[in-house]
Structures are given as structure tokens and as C-alpha cells.
Write an enzyme that holds these catalytic residues in place. Structure first.
Site, PDB file in Angstrom:
ATOM      1  N   GLU A  56       0.869  -1.185   0.000  1.00 51.25           N
ATOM      2  CA  GLU A  56       0.000   0.000   0.000  1.00 51.25           C
ATOM      3  C   GLU A  56       0.899   1.225   0.000  1.00 51.25           C
ATOM      4  O   GLU A  56       1.657   1.449   0.939  1.00 51.25           O
ATOM      5  CB  GLU A  56      -0.909  -0.005   1.239  1.00 51.25           C
ATOM      6  CG  GLU A  56      -1.791   1.243   1.322  1.00 51.25           C
ATOM      7  CD  GLU A  56      -2.560   1.361   2.631  1.00 51.25           C
ATOM      8  OE1 GLU A  56      -2.924   0.320   3.235  1.00 51.25           O
ATOM      9  OE2 GLU A  56      -2.793   2.508   3.060  1.00 51.25           O
ATOM     10  N   ARG A  60       0.630  10.270   1.179  1.00 51.05           N
ATOM     11  CA  ARG A  60       1.025  11.254   2.202  1.00 51.05           C
ATOM     12  C   ARG A  60       2.287  12.015   1.833  1.00 51.05           C
ATOM     13  O   ARG A  60       2.678  12.941   2.525  1.00 51.05           O
ATOM     14  CB  ARG A  60       1.263  10.546   3.537  1.00 51.05           C
ATOM     15  CG  ARG A  60      -0.017  10.040   4.115  1.00 51.05           C
ATOM     16  CD  ARG A  60       0.237   9.234   5.366  1.00 51.05           C
ATOM     17  NE  ARG A  60      -0.700   8.139   5.404  1.00 51.05           N
ATOM     18  CZ  ARG A  60      -0.730   7.220   6.347  1.00 51.05           C
ATOM     19  NH1 ARG A  60       0.137   7.258   7.334  1.00 51.05           N
ATOM     20  NH2 ARG A  60      -1.618   6.262   6.304  1.00 51.05           N
ATOM     21  N   THR A  84      -4.347   6.213   1.838  1.00 47.02           N
ATOM     22  CA  THR A  84      -4.645   7.614   2.168  1.00 47.02           C
ATOM     23  C   THR A  84      -5.385   8.305   1.020  1.00 47.02           C
ATOM     24  O   THR A  84      -5.113   9.460   0.686  1.00 47.02           O
ATOM     25  CB  THR A  84      -3.364   8.388   2.588  1.00 47.02           C
ATOM     26  OG1 THR A  84      -2.524   7.543   3.384  1.00 47.02           O
ATOM     27  CG2 THR A  84      -3.714   9.604   3.426  1.00 47.02           C
ATOM     28  N   LYS A 144     -11.010  -1.611   6.156  1.00 43.05           N
ATOM     29  CA  LYS A 144      -9.809  -1.426   6.968  1.00 43.05           C
ATOM     30  C   LYS A 144     -10.279  -0.919   8.333  1.00 43.05           C
ATOM     31  O   LYS A 144     -11.063   0.038   8.391  1.00 43.05           O
ATOM     32  CB  LYS A 144      -8.915  -0.388   6.285  1.00 43.05           C
ATOM     33  CG  LYS A 144      -7.872   0.276   7.172  1.00 43.05           C
ATOM     34  CD  LYS A 144      -6.955   1.152   6.342  1.00 43.05           C
ATOM     35  CE  LYS A 144      -6.102   2.048   7.227  1.00 43.05           C
ATOM     36  NZ  LYS A 144      -4.918   2.546   6.535  1.00 43.05           N
TER      37      LYS A 144
END
Ligand code: 3PG
Length: 219
Positions: A56, A60, A84, A144
Site C-alpha cells: 500500500e 502522504r 490515504t 480497513k
């Protein structure tokens, strides 16, 4: 002039199958924020050498999209997702970059609906029963749990297994070698996510070793 043929997005059932397959392959999903562009390939290679092949890549840092593109092109055997993803614009950007799955830290109605139209499966972030119910109403069955330890960790997952028997989670946030086995022993946990194996201050081989050691705990 040739026209692009637009295909309908896969059904939710097909997306759930894709998520189940990639989580079964992953078992542990590194949540990666690329600090320097030159780290992209060596970091991915160290994780791969340690046995972690489902990555993943978060948005960010400014290198997130570049990392997704480069890994899809240069390491096609890896499964590369985007993390994100906060809104439909980021969703469109990671789709275009070639992300094979999408992860969000939380759920908004707009993002959940946009992802329904996407060809790429999404794992929406949730932290409560109410958030699960919002996604559930739209057809989502895989989430998640974030931030997992803060939300109650394995005790919360056991409790959520009561009302949400057909839902499975990827707990992330505070997962480490100290609690990984307890998470993975739960029937509603399909894989765990985390960043603990990414410390490269002692070189890339330390990342390989931390990855291999974590996976060995699950054998
Ligand atoms: C995430 O966004 O999923 C977390 O940053 C990963 O959690 P960790 O850093 O506590 O492993």
C-alpha cells in the site's frame, strides 16, 4: 477515430473476490510513505525479498503517485495499491496511476459512492459500527479497521464479529510483531497492515529481515 470502450465497473461481488485474493496473498500489508524518490525501488525490492508483495503506497508524500506508476511499470509481479485516498479526486488520480486496490483511512459518502463506479476495488476505513453500516448499505463487506489498536484492537474485532458476521477486516494502526498473531487468529481478519517493518535506518536488508521475521510468525 477510435473511441475508448467504457466497460462497466466490476460488481461488488467481483471486487470482494479481488480483495480476498490480494489479502490472502499479502497476510501483512506494508503501509508505505515514500520519503525520497530514490527509495521507491530499493524499498519495494527489500519488502519483496522478505516475502511482502502486496504494497500500500500512501499519498502522504508527493512521491506516492510516482511510486505507484513506477512499481506498476518496473515491478509488475508486485500488487500495488494506493493508501490515504481521501476523496474522489485522489481516487481518480490513483486509478490513472495504475493502483490495483485502494485504501482509505475513513469513509465519506462521496468517496464510497465514487469507488462503486471505479474498476479498482476499495477497502474503506472504518472505526465504528455506524461507519460499517454506512458502507454496508452500499454493498461494502471488506473494510480497513483504523486505527486498529486505538479502536479496541482484537477485542473490538471480536465484538464486531457478532452483528457483522459477513464482514472481514484489515486492521491497521498500531499492529506490530507483538500483536500480529492475535489479530490474524481472528476469523474476521483477512490480513493486517502496518509500517513497523519499513525502518531502513540500518539499511535495506533490515527491511527484508523485518518483513521475513513478521511473516515467519504466521507460519
Ligand atoms: C496507516 O495509515 O495505516 C498507519 O500509518 C499504519 O499504521 P502504523 O504506522 O501504526 O503501523
Amino acid at each position: 477515430m477510435t473511441q475508448a470502450i467504457s466497460r462497466p465497473a466490476p460488481s461488488m461481488a467481483e471486487k470482494i473476490d479481488s480483495i480476498d485474493a490480494l489479502c490472502a496473498r499479502a497476510r501483512i500489508m506494508p503501509v508505505i510513505t515514500i520519503a525520497r524518490e530514490e527509495d521507491i525501488l530499493p524499498l519495494a525490492d527489500a519488502l519483496d525479498a522478505g516475502g511482502l508483495q502486496v504494497l500500500e503506497i500512501t499519498l502522504r508524500s508527493p512521491h506516492g503517485l510516482t511510486a505507484i506508476r513506477r512499481l506498476r511499470e518496473e515491478r509488475p509481479h508486485l500488487c500495488v495499491g494506493a493508501g490515504t485516498v481521501l476523496d474522489r479526486h485522489m481516487l481518480a488520480a490513483v486509478e490513472e496511476a495504475g493502483a490495483q486496490f485502494i485504501v482509505s483511512p475513513g469513509s465519506t459518502d462521496d468517496l464510497l459512492r465514487a469507488a462503486l463506479q471505479s474498476p479498482v476495488p476499495m477497502l474503506p476505513g472504518v472505526a465504528s459500527a455506524s461507519e460499517i453500516m454506512v458502507g454496508y448499505a452500499l454493498g461494502y463487506r471488506r473494510f480497513k479497521l483504523f486505527p486498529a489498536e486505538v479502536c479496541g484492537g482484537t477485542a473490538a474485532l471480536k465484538a464486531l464479529g457478532g452483528p457483522f458476521g459477513d464482514i472481514r477486516f484489515c486492521p491497521t494502526g498500531g499492529v506490530s510483531t507483538a500483536n500480529l498473531q492475535r489479530y490474524m487468529a481472528l476469523p474476521n481478519v483477512m490480513c493486517v497492515g502496518g509500517s513497523w517493518m519499513l525502518d531502513s535506518s540500518n539499511g535495506w536488508d533490515a527491511v527484508r529481515q523485518a518483513s521475513a521475521e513478521a511473516l515467519a510468525l504466521l507460519d
